[in-house]
Design a protein around this motif. Structure first.
Motif, PDB file in Angstrom:
ATOM      1  N   SER A 200      58.555  35.528  24.975  1.00 45.24           N
ATOM      2  CA  SER A 200      57.829  34.309  24.621  1.00 45.24           C
ATOM      3  C   SER A 200      57.892  33.278  25.742  1.00 45.24           C
ATOM      4  O   SER A 200      56.915  32.579  26.017  1.00 45.24           O
ATOM      5  N   TYR A 201      59.046  33.170  26.391  1.00 46.52           N
ATOM      6  CA  TYR A 201      59.161  32.245  27.514  1.00 46.52           C
ATOM      7  C   TYR A 201      58.220  32.648  28.641  1.00 46.52           C
ATOM      8  O   TYR A 201      57.552  31.813  29.250  1.00 46.52           O
ATOM      9  N   LEU A 202      58.176  33.938  28.931  1.00 44.51           N
ATOM     10  CA  LEU A 202      57.311  34.392  30.019  1.00 44.51           C
ATOM     11  C   LEU A 202      55.838  34.183  29.681  1.00 44.51           C
ATOM     12  O   LEU A 202      55.025  33.896  30.561  1.00 44.51           O
ATOM     13  N   LEU A 318      53.691  39.268  33.122  1.00 44.40           N
ATOM     14  CA  LEU A 318      54.651  38.290  32.619  1.00 44.40           C
ATOM     15  C   LEU A 318      55.813  38.103  33.588  1.00 44.40           C
ATOM     16  O   LEU A 318      56.329  36.993  33.752  1.00 44.40           O
ATOM     17  N   ALA A 319      56.244  39.192  34.234  1.00 37.83           N
ATOM     18  CA  ALA A 319      57.349  39.088  35.190  1.00 37.83           C
ATOM     19  C   ALA A 319      56.971  38.200  36.364  1.00 37.83           C
ATOM     20  O   ALA A 319      57.768  37.388  36.841  1.00 37.83           O
ATOM     21  N   VAL A 320      55.747  38.349  36.864  1.00 37.29           N
ATOM     22  CA  VAL A 320      55.286  37.514  37.973  1.00 37.29           C
ATOM     23  C   VAL A 320      55.225  36.056  37.532  1.00 37.29           C
ATOM     24  O   VAL A 320      55.746  35.156  38.199  1.00 37.29           O
ATOM     25  N   ALA A 321      54.579  35.799  36.391  1.00 37.60           N
ATOM     26  CA  ALA A 321      54.467  34.421  35.912  1.00 37.60           C
ATOM     27  C   ALA A 321      55.841  33.825  35.652  1.00 37.60           C
ATOM     28  O   ALA A 321      56.081  32.640  35.925  1.00 37.60           O
ATOM     29  N   GLY A 322      56.780  34.634  35.144  1.00 37.80           N
ATOM     30  CA  GLY A 322      58.123  34.149  34.888  1.00 37.80           C
ATOM     31  C   GLY A 322      58.843  33.727  36.144  1.00 37.80           C
ATOM     32  O   GLY A 322      59.629  32.768  36.146  1.00 37.80           O
ATOM     33  N   ALA A 323      58.586  34.425  37.263  1.00 40.33           N
ATOM     34  CA  ALA A 323      59.213  34.046  38.532  1.00 40.33           C
ATOM     35  C   ALA A 323      58.765  32.652  38.952  1.00 40.33           C
ATOM     36  O   ALA A 323      59.566  31.824  39.383  1.00 40.33           O
ATOM     37  N   PHE A 324      57.485  32.354  38.789  1.00 42.60           N
ATOM     38  CA  PHE A 324      56.980  31.029  39.140  1.00 42.60           C
ATOM     39  C   PHE A 324      57.512  29.981  38.170  1.00 42.60           C
ATOM     40  O   PHE A 324      57.862  28.878  38.549  1.00 42.60           O
ATOM     41  N   GLY A 325      57.568  30.351  36.892  1.00 41.61           N
ATOM     42  CA  GLY A 325      58.089  29.422  35.893  1.00 41.61           C
ATOM     43  C   GLY A 325      59.538  29.066  36.147  1.00 41.61           C
ATOM     44  O   GLY A 325      59.950  27.921  35.967  1.00 41.61           O
ATOM     45  N   VAL A 360      53.497  34.298  48.234  1.00 44.52           N
ATOM     46  CA  VAL A 360      54.966  34.254  48.311  1.00 44.52           C
ATOM     47  C   VAL A 360      55.566  35.622  48.583  1.00 44.52           C
ATOM     48  O   VAL A 360      56.764  35.746  48.783  1.00 44.52           O
ATOM     49  N   GLY A 361      54.744  36.665  48.584  1.00 43.74           N
ATOM     50  CA  GLY A 361      55.259  37.998  48.865  1.00 43.74           C
ATOM     51  C   GLY A 361      56.094  38.565  47.744  1.00 43.74           C
ATOM     52  O   GLY A 361      56.983  39.383  47.967  1.00 43.74           O
ATOM     53  N   PHE A 362      55.825  38.147  46.512  1.00 41.93           N
ATOM     54  CA  PHE A 362      56.581  38.646  45.378  1.00 41.93           C
ATOM     55  C   PHE A 362      55.966  39.944  44.871  1.00 41.93           C
ATOM     56  O   PHE A 362      54.763  40.053  44.689  1.00 41.93           O
ATOM     57  N   THR A 363      56.809  40.951  44.655  1.00 42.41           N
ATOM     58  CA  THR A 363      56.333  42.237  44.141  1.00 42.41           C
ATOM     59  C   THR A 363      56.681  42.345  42.663  1.00 42.41           C
ATOM     60  O   THR A 363      57.859  42.351  42.304  1.00 42.41           O
ATOM     61  N   PRO A 364      55.694  42.419  41.777  1.00 43.04           N
ATOM     62  CA  PRO A 364      55.999  42.434  40.345  1.00 43.04           C
ATOM     63  C   PRO A 364      56.759  43.672  39.890  1.00 43.04           C
ATOM     64  O   PRO A 364      57.246  43.705  38.777  1.00 43.04           O
ATOM     65  N   LEU A 365      56.870  44.688  40.745  1.00 42.71           N
ATOM     66  CA  LEU A 365      57.608  45.886  40.362  1.00 42.71           C
ATOM     67  C   LEU A 365      59.116  45.687  40.464  1.00 42.71           C
ATOM     68  O   LEU A 365      59.878  46.577  40.121  1.00 42.71           O
ATOM     69  N   VAL A 366      59.566  44.531  40.942  1.00 43.43           N
ATOM     70  CA  VAL A 366      60.997  44.262  41.075  1.00 43.43           C
ATOM     71  C   VAL A 366      61.397  43.263  39.993  1.00 43.43           C
ATOM     72  O   VAL A 366      61.297  42.058  40.187  1.00 43.43           O
ATOM     73  N   PRO A 367      61.821  43.730  38.807  1.00 41.80           N
ATOM     74  CA  PRO A 367      62.091  42.805  37.709  1.00 41.80           C
ATOM     75  C   PRO A 367      63.265  41.894  37.953  1.00 41.80           C
ATOM     76  O   PRO A 367      63.370  40.839  37.354  1.00 41.80           O
ATOM     77  N   THR A 368      64.200  42.254  38.857  1.00 38.85           N
ATOM     78  CA  THR A 368      65.389  41.428  39.064  1.00 38.85           C
ATOM     79  C   THR A 368      65.053  40.099  39.711  1.00 38.85           C
ATOM     80  O   THR A 368      65.908  39.230  39.793  1.00 38.85           O
TER      81      THR A 368
END
Length: 431
Positions: A200-202, A318-325, A360-368
């Protein structure tokens, strides 16, 4: 208590008058809720066995301030493959599956009061043991007799039950009481900001990335979520009518209602508003129960419509958006871990997510990249997908930093204040 009528906002939310008032309300409901759940479990066991939800006590991970998670109880109303029956659908409509939250919160407050009054360390330890055993007995009683109960009993004795305190948490609780602090502070209130799970947060972060919510409102929303415990009822369900939107969280109206409800409560909380929200929730449940009866009569509940694909169900998006959040909220509220155990999604990202991810060079395949430092109740996914046992924190692995020689950090490619290594870009500023 008379002055509680005049308290608003933070003064009411943090007042001892509020704590005493809502504890009395919980006490009045405690035995009624327990009896209702006992009847519901009995009736559920009399329904046809095939694909029958267990109505067993389960614990769900919720995010709280301090970048940690905790376990919130609910009655199981759906099987692993998504099956329900008429009873569990009714329980969800009337929020009976969430009665356990009020039951456990009341027991927690009673235990806290007794431990604060105890004169010796051994007496406090005895009271804590009794509190833990009550929770365990409730789990056993709700489970199916036989092998399932034996399995739960073995897990509890071995210290592997999710709901049992680990040694470190137990020591912290007892130490706090020894120093005169409340070692078992409230986990949630009756009314206020509803607890969210990680997904839900993501989803709310993605709503910001897609432009549904302004950066200013999203920042205030994150700050509101970072203040104190969650709640059983939320103003966004009643005052802002978000539950009337079909599809729940997948509906943008619901998401906007959640933001408005949280911010409204933060600024205008009062005893009068609490009573209004509670009364409104009763009316809301009755109205939805009428819809439930109509749907059951028409047989629609047996064949729910396919919601179709949504970016808000895609774990990589969601993982990508969560990183920005996380970078936007840093220092104001909390960081949330990436969703786990989600089905493989389609790889199409919303345009704004795609653009910012490329910058930003973020790869969504890296959940950590969106995994926080583990708290005492957090479980952190490892590289091979395994999850370490509760009570044994493992440092979250961070992906290598691309484009610079800086060492990886627990925040993934983002520095502790949202700084992207080597890119000279700081997220969290209004575009």
């Amino acid at each position: 208590m008379a002055k509680s009528k005049h308290l608003t906002g933070y003064a009411w939310r943090e007042s001892p008058e509020r704590l005493a008032w809502e504890t009395k309300v919980m006490a009045r409901r405690y035995h009624r809720y327990r009896a209702t759940l006992a009847v519901a479990r009995t009736v559920n066991r009399l329904t046809p066995r095939k694909n029958r939800p267990s109505f067993e006590v389960t614990y769900w991970e919720r995010v709280r301030p301090g970048r940690t998670t905790y376990l919130m109880p609910k009655s199981e109303t759906m099987t692993a493959d998504g099956r329900t029956n008429w009873l569990t659908r009714a329980a969800r409509t009337l929020s009976v599956d969430e009665y356990l939250q009020t039951i456990e919160e009341y027991e927690r407050r009673k235990a806290s009061k007794a431990m604060a009054a105890a004169g010796t360390a051994s007496e406090r330890e005895r009271l804590l043991d009794a509190y833990e055993r009550r929770r365990h007995r409730r789990v056993l009683k709700s489970a199916a007799p036989g092998a399932r109960r034996r399995e739960l009993a073995r897990a509890y004795l071995a210290g592997e039950a999710r709901y049992r305190m680990g040694p470190e948490e137990r020591r912290r609780v007892l130490d706090d009481f020894a120093r005169g602090k409340d070692g078992l502070p409230p986990q949630f209130h009756l009314t206020g900001v509803r607890d969210n799970d990680v997904r839900s947060y993501l989803m709310m972060d993605l709503a910001w990335v897609k432009g549904e919510i302004s950066s200013a409102m999203h920042r205030r929303f994150g700050a509101a979520r970072g203040q104190g415990p969650g709640a059983f009822f939320g103003p966004h369900y009643t005052v802002f009518k978000s539950r009337d939107f079909p599809g729940g969280e997948l509906n943008p109206g619901f998401r906007r209602g959640r933001v408005q409800g949280d911010l409204h409560w933060q600024e205008h909380a009062s005893k009068k508003l609490e009573k209004k929200v509670i009364r409104g929730s009763r009316v809301l449940r009755l109205r939805h129960f009428g819809r439930y009866l109509k749907a059951e009569a028409n047989g629609a509940a047996k064949n729910p419509p396919d919601a179709g694909y949504s970016e808000f169900t895609d774990p990589k998006v969601l993982a990508v958006a969560g990183a920005f959040g996380n970078t936007l909220r840093h220092g104001l509220a909390l960081q949330v871990p990436a969703p786990r155990d989600e089905p493989t999604p389609r790889r199409t990202l919303p345009p704004r997510v795609d653009i910012v991810a490329a910058v930003v060079g973020f790869t969504p395949l890296v959940p950590t990249a969106v995994t926080p430092r583990p708290g005492p109740l957090a479980t952190v996914p490892l590289h091979d997908g395994a999850v370490p046992q509760r009570g044994r924190p493992v440092a979250a692995p961070a992906p290598p930093c691309r484009g610079c020689a800086a060492p990886p950090t627990p925040y993934g490619p983002f520095g502790p204040f949202g700084q992207v290594h080597g890119a000279g870009l700081v997220m969290g500023q209004d575009a």
